[in-house]
Design a protein around this motif. Structure first.
Motif, mmCIF file in Angstrom:
data_model
loop_
_atom_site.group_PDB
_atom_site.id
_atom_site.type_symbol
_atom_site.label_atom_id
_atom_site.label_comp_id
_atom_site.label_asym_id
_atom_site.label_seq_id
_atom_site.Cartn_x
_atom_site.Cartn_y
_atom_site.Cartn_z
ATOM 1 N N GLU A 120 2.695 111.254 -37.252
ATOM 2 C CA GLU A 120 4.088 111.010 -37.611
ATOM 3 C C GLU A 120 5.033 111.526 -36.527
ATOM 4 N N PRO A 143 -2.243 106.457 -43.376
ATOM 5 C CA PRO A 143 -0.934 106.348 -44.021
ATOM 6 C C PRO A 143 0.002 107.453 -43.532
ATOM 7 N N THR A 197 4.542 108.432 -42.733
ATOM 8 C CA THR A 197 5.942 108.126 -43.018
ATOM 9 C C THR A 197 6.732 108.296 -41.732
ATOM 10 N N ARG A 209 11.591 107.723 -42.917
ATOM 11 C CA ARG A 209 11.640 107.437 -44.360
ATOM 12 C C ARG A 209 11.006 106.099 -44.739
ATOM 13 N N ARG A 217 7.428 104.455 -45.476
ATOM 14 C CA ARG A 217 6.025 104.760 -45.737
ATOM 15 C C ARG A 217 5.184 103.606 -45.218
ATOM 16 N N GLU A 276 1.196 102.177 -44.685
ATOM 17 C CA GLU A 276 -0.241 102.288 -44.951
ATOM 18 C C GLU A 276 -0.986 102.002 -43.657
#
Length: 193
Positions: free
Chosen positions: A47, A134, A136, A139, A141, A143
């Motif tokens: 992320e 998966p 984020t 903001r 999300r 998969e």
């Protein structure tokens, strides 16, 4: 007397077996917890990596937008859909260049050209990121089997706050905007037919 040592031996074996079972359960629980912690750490790292790339691309677009606005003959609209990776003098291992297939390998970025007609100039399209797991990002999300896409568009002074640009609203720069990959793909396919 011969029976007593056997029952003592039997209870000793049961105690050892129970102690080994408890030790295995504790080791398995620790192993399970460590795997979960490792998975969360990998997810946070991916992320942060993707967010860093997006932030650097957005910064490069701000600079490019300022350069175009300072050029008296430049037009921001002419830079919509450009590949923002070409604005940065940095080479990420996770950037694969032009998309060779539908989506890049997991954990990689690519740029998909949009060729709607034979007359459309190459180099216009959208960025695609395919996450390994998966995650984020900003903001959104994602998969692991659903890639994300962004395109370069112009920012404008939205005076009436309707989200749509009218003629009297001037362009103020370039920005990286998230798009739905399926919508863009459908638009491209219908335009080529």
């Amino acid at each position: 007397m011969a029976r007593r040592p056997q029952s003592g031996s039997s209870s000793m074996e049961s105690a050892i077996w129970l102690r080994n079972l408890v030790a295995l359960v504790i080791l398995f629980s620790l192993w399970w917890f460590l795997l979960g912690a490792l998975d969360r750490a990998l997810q946070r790292a991916e992320e942060q990596s993707a967010s860093m790339v997006i932030s650097q691309l957005r910064s490069a677009l701000v600079i490019k937008g300022a350069e175009v606005m300072l050029d008296r003959h430049g037009r921001l609209v002419a830079h919509e859909g450009i590949n923002p990776f070409e604005l940065i003098d940095h080479h990420w291992r996770s950037y694969a260049g032009q998309c060779l297939g539908d989506i890049p390998e997991p954990g990689n970025w690519c740029f998909r050209d949009r060729t709607q007609k034979e007359t459309v100039k190459q180099g216009k399209g959208w960025l695609i990121y395919n996450p390994r797991q998966p995650i984020t990002i900003k903001r959104r999300r994602i998969e692991s089997d659903k890639p994300l896409a962004w395109k370069v568009t112009t920012e404008f002074a939205d005076r009436n706050n309707n989200g749509q640009r009218e003629q009297d609203e001037r362009s103020t720069g370039l920005k990286l905007m998230p798009v739905s990959l399926t919508e863009e793909s459908a638009d491209t396919l219908s335009a080529t037919r």
